[in-house]
Design an enzyme around this catalytic site. Structure first.
Site, PDB file in Angstrom:
ATOM      1  N   ARG A  41       0.789  -1.218   0.000  1.00  0.00           N
ATOM      2  CA  ARG A  41       0.000   0.000   0.000  1.00  0.00           C
ATOM      3  C   ARG A  41       0.829   1.279   0.000  1.00  0.00           C
ATOM      4  O   ARG A  41       0.558   2.189  -0.779  1.00  0.00           O
ATOM      5  CB  ARG A  41      -0.946   0.013   1.207  1.00  0.00           C
ATOM      6  CG  ARG A  41      -1.949  -1.116   1.201  1.00  0.00           C
ATOM      7  CD  ARG A  41      -2.957  -1.016   2.345  1.00  0.00           C
ATOM      8  NE  ARG A  41      -3.898   0.079   2.146  1.00  0.00           N
ATOM      9  CZ  ARG A  41      -4.947   0.293   2.943  1.00  0.00           C
ATOM     10  NH1 ARG A  41      -5.154  -0.496   3.978  1.00  0.00           N
ATOM     11  NH2 ARG A  41      -5.765   1.301   2.716  1.00  0.00           N
ATOM     12  N   HIS A  87      -8.795  -3.443  -6.369  1.00  0.00           N
ATOM     13  CA  HIS A  87      -8.378  -2.746  -5.144  1.00  0.00           C
ATOM     14  C   HIS A  87      -9.550  -2.632  -4.168  1.00  0.00           C
ATOM     15  O   HIS A  87     -10.209  -1.594  -4.102  1.00  0.00           O
ATOM     16  CB  HIS A  87      -7.843  -1.357  -5.508  1.00  0.00           C
ATOM     17  CG  HIS A  87      -7.020  -0.717  -4.425  1.00  0.00           C
ATOM     18  ND1 HIS A  87      -5.725  -1.112  -4.136  1.00  0.00           N
ATOM     19  CD2 HIS A  87      -7.289   0.301  -3.562  1.00  0.00           C
ATOM     20  CE1 HIS A  87      -5.239  -0.366  -3.163  1.00  0.00           C
ATOM     21  NE2 HIS A  87      -6.176   0.498  -2.793  1.00  0.00           N
ATOM     22  N   TYR A 131     -19.237  13.916 -10.281  1.00  0.00           N
ATOM     23  CA  TYR A 131     -19.252  15.159 -11.047  1.00  0.00           C
ATOM     24  C   TYR A 131     -18.027  15.327 -11.940  1.00  0.00           C
ATOM     25  O   TYR A 131     -17.986  16.232 -12.769  1.00  0.00           O
ATOM     26  CB  TYR A 131     -19.328  16.366 -10.104  1.00  0.00           C
ATOM     27  CG  TYR A 131     -20.579  16.399  -9.272  1.00  0.00           C
ATOM     28  CD1 TYR A 131     -21.834  16.423  -9.871  1.00  0.00           C
ATOM     29  CD2 TYR A 131     -20.507  16.419  -7.884  1.00  0.00           C
ATOM     30  CE1 TYR A 131     -22.990  16.458  -9.103  1.00  0.00           C
ATOM     31  CE2 TYR A 131     -21.652  16.458  -7.106  1.00  0.00           C
ATOM     32  CZ  TYR A 131     -22.893  16.467  -7.728  1.00  0.00           C
ATOM     33  OH  TYR A 131     -24.035  16.497  -6.978  1.00  0.00           O
TER      34      TYR A 131
END
Length: 828
Positions: A41, A87, A131
């Site tokens: 990670r 993921h 958006y």
């Protein structure tokens, strides 16, 4: 109470219980967790410079066809694909990583082309993923180029339904270009971004020079290059970061200081503009920052512009220093930590590039093997088709006589020995493909495939060819995507330094063979008539001798050139000031000199940044001459840099600052000299050896170089080992082509000894000569007789037995006023 397990009952449950110490279990569990965070990670892979989340986002976009040539896709769609297939750590973490890859103020080469609000330098968060829209940027596609050609290893995804790449092919060194930051368990990484062109140039240099050093690579990678520009203060921290993989860089905002305002146009990397302005305003309101009457943010889409209006009478420099101390200068802590073979390692600059280069070598090899196999398969098919075309009638007849396709295939294989693949293609051929035009096209394709097979075979068999492919592909990327450097490297001028406290004055700097160095005020040495013994200039220890003396102002930069061809830079005031009778300070405290390395020439250069049109012209002991632009010496490390490449038996003996319009006179110990136009020596790089300047006979060697400007200089001054010298009119040295034997300059008989110095002088100049035993004499050059070339000259310095002239310096007219008094009697 009865037992849960009846007597003689089944003890299966007890057999599954395993006893363990809780501290050991917790230790092992924590180690497993830590390694999962480190490798899975928080840390980037040194090969492609990506953390798993970034790699998975780019691969998911690649798989979904959201490339630079496709239309933008809703970010929520990209996040969903990534989370569902690769993921499983939550959509917010994925979207944050996606948004950062689209920010041109965070990434030096953004990997995502975003549409919509992806955050700002003011700290505004990105708009919700529903958006915004995104797709891969063109340069991101270079990271995934050829991934379908078995160039990298794949592993199962988290649920085993799909496979994901363990690393991307990475056609450019992304770790250095875009940098990375992350906090793991017990360690963190903070790699700064760099200029793509500089990193590629350094990678190519490493390909061509595998044994190069970090210092060599720094000739290409000057410093980190932040997307927000600004300035890095000082070079030593950069060198340490590249040499060790760790360092602390001071990053300063770019600003324009005027009489009534300070305008900030670039901010340090990762600075939050809105928070910065708020903190400045708070300091003004609290009285911590004086002199500010207004603060405005005039930033727009064209760039940053913060205007700080000053009160009437405020000192702009004082306000600037206060801003630098608290707001406009930050520290970037470099920790070049990345995964190498799955293990975290701190890498220096060369190691970082070498890990990438090894990865790229493997990618190109595997790609070439894949392409070779495909080309060989195609060649095999084409060979079958060509055989069929050559025997078209018989092939058609066999097919017509066959009962079905299988029979036709067997008949063709029996007749011509076709393989299964070949016969499948032949049976599927249309009659139209039997035309002569079609046959010619197959011939051309077969020739092209054979050429491709030869090329790929050569790449796989010859390491140099494989590296050549890597180099060519890097140059293509550089040509396509490289841009100008944004971050500048500046000297530290924000604090009061020792220089501010030291008066400007002319000094004499003396260096001995044992590398003792000191400076003395020029006014200490009054002029006297020629032929005097002078006064003691250095109290040398037994066995030590003076090697050089030169004139410099305390505030000037000195370029110190050594006999080994290295050049070092220091300010004159850094040389300790001592009395005439002092021995001096060991030069190793100032310059990183090797054993046997001595300063042979010093050039007084006030501002290297304003060196356009000027050159450092060098002469070596064996007669070679080289001219290099001053700009090439603007980035001199504390450990020095190479000024000239020398042959094993050669040494650098003299350096002059020229402007391209001088004549050069090279003088030898045997009294010979040659004059030629400076333009005959073309400008060369620092690593060049130079060209022939004078042909030497026997064991003769060069002792000096004079840069002559007939409009400025009147005579050529020559001095010999035994203290004799002469002035000769410049016209007596006729101009010749370089690399001739030259003309006789001075007689080098038993009285004179060998020639040891030559220089161009003018009326009013003074000569300072210093002997090996430390005696020093200063005399006007006009007190030395003017004679012809082939003469013996007159005595300049009266030497004791066994002593000889070590070095000569010329004081230009007007410098060192104390020496302008009437010359003292030589015998006084």
């Amino acid at each position: 109470m009865s037992s849960d397990v009846p007597e003689g009952g089944d003890d299966t449950f007890a057999a599954e219980v395993e006893t363990a110490r809780i501290e050991q279990e917790m230790e092992q569990s924590y180690i497993d967790y830590a390694m999962s965070v480190i490798a899975g990670r928080a840390l980037p892979d040194a090969r492609d410079g990506l953390k798993p989340v970034h790699r998975r986002i780019l691969y998911a976009m690649h798989e979904a066809g959201v490339t630079a040539r496709a239309s933008h896709r809703k970010s929520s769609s990209v996040v969903g694909e990534t989370m569902g297939d690769f993921h499983p750590h939550g959509d917010s973490a994925i979207y944050d990583a996606l948004a950062r890859m689209a920010q041109d103020f965070s990434m030096r080469a953004p990997l995502v082309d975003g549409q919509g609000n992806f955050g700002s330098i003011d700290g505004d968060p990105p708009a919700a993923m529903r958006y915004t829209e995104s797709r891969m940027s063109p340069i991101a596609e270079e990271l995934l180029a050829d991934i379908e050609k078995d160039t990298v290893d794949f592993s199962p995804n988290y649920d085993g339904r799909k496979e994901e790449p363990e690393v991307l092919p990475a056609a450019f060194p992304n770790l250095l270009v875009n940098g990375s930051s992350g906090i793991a368990v017990g360690m963190s990484t903070n790699v700064p971004p760099h200029n793509l062109g500089e990193v590629i140039d350094a990678t190519i240099h490493l390909i061509e020079n595998p044994d190069c050093t970090v210092e060599d690579l720094m000739d290409h990678v000057v410093a980190p290059d932040f997307p927000t520009g600004a300035n890095i203060v000082g070079r030593n921290a950069i060198y340490k970061a590249y040499k060790t993989g760790r360092g602390r860089l001071r990053v300063r905002a770019e600003m324009e200081v005027r009489e009534d305002r300070i305008v900030v146009t670039e901010l340090p990397y990762q600075a939050n503009k809105a928070r910065l302005i708020e903190r400045i305003a708070d300091d003004v309101n609290e009285g911590k920052l004086d002199g500010v009457r207004d603060l405005r943010d005039e930033s727009d889409r064209d760039g940053i512009r913060i205007v700080i209006e000053l009160k009437r009478g405020a000192n702009p420099e004082v306000v600037e220093n206060q801003l630098l101390e608290s707001h406009l200068e930050t520290t970037f802590g470099v920790i070049n930590l990345a995964l190498v073979d799955g293990q975290p390692r701190v890498l220096d600059l060369k190691e970082t590039l070498k890990v990438y280069l090894d990865h790229r070598r493997e990618v190109v090899r595997r790609r070439s093997e894949y392409d070779l196999e495909a080309a060989e398969d195609r060649a095999h098919i084409l060979e079958g088709r060509l055989t069929a075309l050559e025997n078209a009638d018989e092939v058609v007849e066999l097919i017509q006589d066959a009962e079905d396709r299988d029979a036709a295939k067997k008949a063709l294989q029996a007749a011509f020995g076709f393989s299964d693949d070949q016969v499948d293609h032949i049976v599927a051929m249309q009659l139209g493909s039997l035309t002569s035009m079609e046959a010619a096209e197959i011939d051309d394709e077969y020739a092209s495939v054979q050429a491709e097979i030869e090329r790929l075979t050569e790449i796989l068999e010859e390491e140099s060819e494989l590296l050549g492919v890597i180099e060519d592909e890097l140059r293509e990327i550089e040509e396509e995507y490289a841009d100008e450097r944004r971050t500048r490297v500046i000297e530290d001028t924000g604090e009061v330094t020792d220089e501010d406290l030291i008066p400007q004055e002319d000094t004499l700097v003396v260096v001995s063979e044992d590398d003792y160095i000191k400076r003395m005020s020029l006014s200490t040495f009054r002029a006297q008539n020629r032929g005097g013994k002078g006064i003691i200039g250095a109290d040398l220890k037994e066995g030590d001798r003076v090697s050089s003396v030169f004139l410099a102002n305390t505030h000037d930069y000195l370029l110190c050139f050594t006999n080994h061809g290295q050049v070092y830079k220091l300010k004159t005031y850094q040389v300790p000031e001592m009395s005439r009778t002092a021995r001096g300070k060991s030069a190793v405290n100032l310059l990183d000199l090797d054993d046997g390395e001595e300063i042979e020439a010093v050039v007084d250069c006030e501002n290297l940044e304003e060196g356009a049109g000027r050159y450092l012209t060098m002469a070596t002991r064996n007669g070679r001459v080289k001219r290099t632009a001053v700009e090439e010496f603007g980035n001199i490390l504390s450990t020095g840099i190479r000024a000239i490449r020398l042959e094993e038996s050669d040494e650098l003996v003299d350096v002059e600052l020229t402007d391209g319009d001088h004549d050069l006179i090279v003088a030898s110990a045997g009294g010979m000299s040659i004059r030629f136009d400076e333009s005959e020596v073309r400008p060369m790089g620092r690593d060049a050896r130079g060209v022939g300047g004078i042909k030497l006979e026997g064991d003769d060697y060069v002792v000096g170089l004079a840069a002559v400007d007939p409009d400025e200089h009147s005579w050529v001054l020559t001095v010999t080992d035994n203290g004799y010298g002469k002035r000769t009119a410049i016209d007596a040295y006729r101009q010749q082509s370089r690399y001739g034997k030259g003309l006789i300059d001075i007689k080098t008989n038993e009285r004179n000894g060998a020639a040891c110095a030559i220089d161009a002088v003018s009326p009013g100049d003074h000569l300072v000569a210093m002997s090996e035993d430390g005696q020093i004499v200063r005399t006007p050059v006009e007190g030395i007789s003017t004679v012809g070339r082939n003469t013996m000259g007159v005595i300049v310095m009266d030497l004791d037995a066994g002593d000889s002239v070590a070095s000569v310096a010329v004081i230009p007219a007007g410098r060192g006023a104390d020496g302008e008094d009437e010359a003292e009697d030589a015998d006084a």
